[in-house]
Scaffold this active site. Structure first.
Site, PDB file in Angstrom:
ATOM      1  N   GLU A 170       0.549  -0.965  -0.197  1.00  8.63           N
ATOM      2  CA  GLU A 170      -0.103  -0.053   0.319  1.00  8.63           C
ATOM      3  C   GLU A 170       0.733   1.250   0.230  1.00  8.63           C
ATOM      4  O   GLU A 170       0.336   2.268  -0.781  1.00  8.63           O
ATOM      5  CB  GLU A 170      -1.174  -0.044   1.296  1.00  8.63           C
ATOM      6  N   ASN A 188       1.322   4.345  -3.337  1.00  9.77           N
ATOM      7  CA  ASN A 188       1.498   5.571  -3.403  1.00  9.77           C
ATOM      8  C   ASN A 188       2.041   6.217  -3.201  1.00  9.77           C
ATOM      9  O   ASN A 188       1.338   7.470  -3.508  1.00  9.77           O
ATOM     10  CB  ASN A 188       0.550   5.895  -1.675  1.00  9.77           C
ATOM     11  N   ARG A 197      -9.210   3.552  -7.716  1.00  9.55           N
ATOM     12  CA  ARG A 197      -8.322   3.989  -6.431  1.00  9.55           C
ATOM     13  C   ARG A 197      -9.649   3.219  -5.495  1.00  9.55           C
ATOM     14  O   ARG A 197     -10.503   4.562  -5.709  1.00  9.55           O
ATOM     15  CB  ARG A 197      -7.702   4.759  -6.163  1.00  9.55           C
TER      16      ARG A 197
HETATM   17  N1  LIG Z   1       2.604   9.178  -0.748  1.00  7.94           N
HETATM   18  C1  LIG Z   1       1.673   9.815  -0.945  1.00  7.94           C
HETATM   19  N2  LIG Z   1       2.331  11.430  -1.378  1.00  7.94           N
HETATM   20  C2  LIG Z   1       0.888  11.744  -1.936  1.00  7.94           C
HETATM   21  N3  LIG Z   1      -0.083  11.458  -1.423  1.00  7.94           N
HETATM   22  C3  LIG Z   1      -0.584  11.061  -0.515  1.00  7.94           C
HETATM   23  C4  LIG Z   1       0.968   9.439  -0.605  1.00  7.94           C
HETATM   24  N4  LIG Z   1       0.014   8.934   0.101  1.00  7.94           N
HETATM   25  C5  LIG Z   1      -1.155   8.908  -0.069  1.00  7.94           C
HETATM   26  N5  LIG Z   1      -1.693   9.318  -0.303  1.00  7.94           N
HETATM   27  C6  LIG Z   1      -2.395  10.763  -0.767  1.00  7.94           C
HETATM   28  O1  LIG Z   1      -3.848   9.956   0.537  1.00  7.94           O
HETATM   29  C7  LIG Z   1      -5.502   9.487  -0.406  1.00  7.94           C
HETATM   30  C8  LIG Z   1      -5.713   8.286   0.566  1.00  7.94           C
HETATM   31  O2  LIG Z   1      -4.466   7.291   0.162  1.00  7.94           O
HETATM   32  P1  LIG Z   1      -5.272   5.527  -0.110  1.00  7.94           P
HETATM   33  O3  LIG Z   1      -5.801   5.713   1.218  1.00  7.94           O
HETATM   34  O4  LIG Z   1      -3.765   4.822  -0.503  1.00  7.94           O
HETATM   35  O5  LIG Z   1      -5.660   5.716  -0.929  1.00  7.94           O
HETATM   36  P2  LIG Z   1      -6.012   5.746  -2.454  1.00  7.94           P
HETATM   37  O6  LIG Z   1      -4.165   4.999  -3.405  1.00  7.94           O
HETATM   38  O7  LIG Z   1      -6.059   4.496  -3.358  1.00  7.94           O
HETATM   39  O8  LIG Z   1      -6.255   6.519  -2.893  1.00  7.94           O
HETATM   40  C9  LIG Z   1      -4.482   8.795  -2.133  1.00  7.94           C
HETATM   41  O9  LIG Z   1      -5.340   9.711  -2.740  1.00  7.94           O
HETATM   42  C10 LIG Z   1      -3.821  10.585  -2.336  1.00  7.94           C
HETATM   43  O10 LIG Z   1      -4.276  11.873  -1.939  1.00  7.94           O
HETATM   44 MG   LIG Z   2      -3.228   4.102  -2.243  1.00  8.58          MG
END
Ligand SMILES: Nc1ncnc2c1ncn2[C@@H]1O[C@H](COP(=O)(O)OP(=O)(O)O)[C@@H](O)[C@H]1O
Ligand SMILES: [Mg+2]
Lengths: 151, 103
Positions: A52, A56, A110
């Site tokens: 995960e 990201n 997503r």
């Molecule tokens: N490493 C990262 N850098 C920038 N934004 C991030 C990062 N990790 C998460 N995000 C933000 O947080 C949101 C939620 O992440 P997550 O719970 O993993 O759901 P998803 O990846 O399905 O969108 C993402 O849609 C993004 O906007």
């Molecule tokens: Mg994610």
């Protein structure tokens, strides 16, 4: 800070944010973690959480570009594994909002469940992020040690 | 490079996609294309996603299921998830998929 506790063993990995590296990253951490003699389920939990966090970095942090992902892991005498996944990508403007289940900026494919999964499959997850600087996710899990190694 | 294969089977009004290997964001992209292509051609009444040969799945797999769910619903079809191994089932429960009636 847990600064004074020295890990029994540690590893570092730097990879470009290519999606083919998602499976490599989780397999590498799982192989390292094997020294703690975890159960298959504990191993799957860490693999899933690492997958995960790395995804990201690839999907969000470096959305339209390829950047570096730093992965550091340490295992401790008390059976803990701590994994840190760091990027120097776009950062998260509102971490509390991003951690909400179903919140996503990633479009219809997503699920917005990455942080919820990391949280539920580990004992502790912390997120540090600054817009324009990057994000560091730290995952911590204690595995129930069935026996202790001497060395 | 490891590929994430999918085997299709049709019977009556059902299309079964037997997913194999590990499902993450990388492999989900290819799976999505293959499944959508088959669904576009066959427009099955029921799309069955069979997870019996899936060894690993992260939340990208939930996105994959939800996307296909919306896809088949758009022409009045339905989706069913079959044979998820325990770790995959746990991910589905966490995602609250029980409420969708696809399990
Ligand atoms: N490493 C990262 N850098 C920038 N934004 C991030 C990062 N990790 C998460 N995000 C933000 O947080 C949101 C939620 O992440 P997550 O719970 O993993 O759901 P998803 O990846 O399905 O969108 C993402 O849609 C993004 O906007
Ligand atoms: Mg994610």
């Amino acid at each position: 800070m847990r600064g004074k506790v020295i890990p029994q063993n540690e590893m570092k990995l730097v990879i470009p944010s290519r999606s083919a590296n998602e499976s490599f990253a989780r397999a590498a951490v799982a192989a390292f973690m094997a020294q703690l003699d975890p159960t298959v389920e504990e191993m799957t939990d860490i693999k899933t959480a690492v997958s995960e966090a790395v995804t990201n970095c690839i999907v969000h942090a470096y959305r339209d570009t390829i950047g570096k992902i730093w992965i550091e892991a340490g295992i401790y005498d008390d059976g803990r594994i701590v994994v840190q996944i760091k990027d120097k990508g776009c950062g998260i403007p509102d971490v509390a909002q991003a951690r909400q289940p179903l919140f996503t900026t990633g479009g219809s494919e997503r699920a917005g469940l990455g942080f919820a999964v990391m949280e539920s499959f580990t004992d502790r997850m912390t997120v540090r992020s600054a817009v324009g600087k990057g994000t560091t996710v730290t995952l911590e899990k204690r595995v129930a040690q069935r026996y202790r190694h001497d060395g | 490079m490891p590929v994430m294969p999918v085997i299709f089977e049709t019977s009556d009004c059902e299309l079964t996609a037997l997913l194999q290997g590990e499902i993450d964001h990388h492999t989900a992209a290819e799976l999505r294309e293959e499944i959508d292509r088959a669904v576009d051609i066959l427009k099955p009444e029921v799309l069955v996603l069979d997870f019996s040969r899936v060894g690993f799945m992260d939340s990208s797999g939930i996105g994959l299921i939800m996307g296909r769910f919306q896809n088949v619903r758009s022409y009045g079809g339905s989706l069913r998830v079959a044979n998820p191994p325990p770790t995959v089932a746990r991910m589905m429960r966490l995602a609250g998929m029980g409420r969708l009636g696809v399990l």
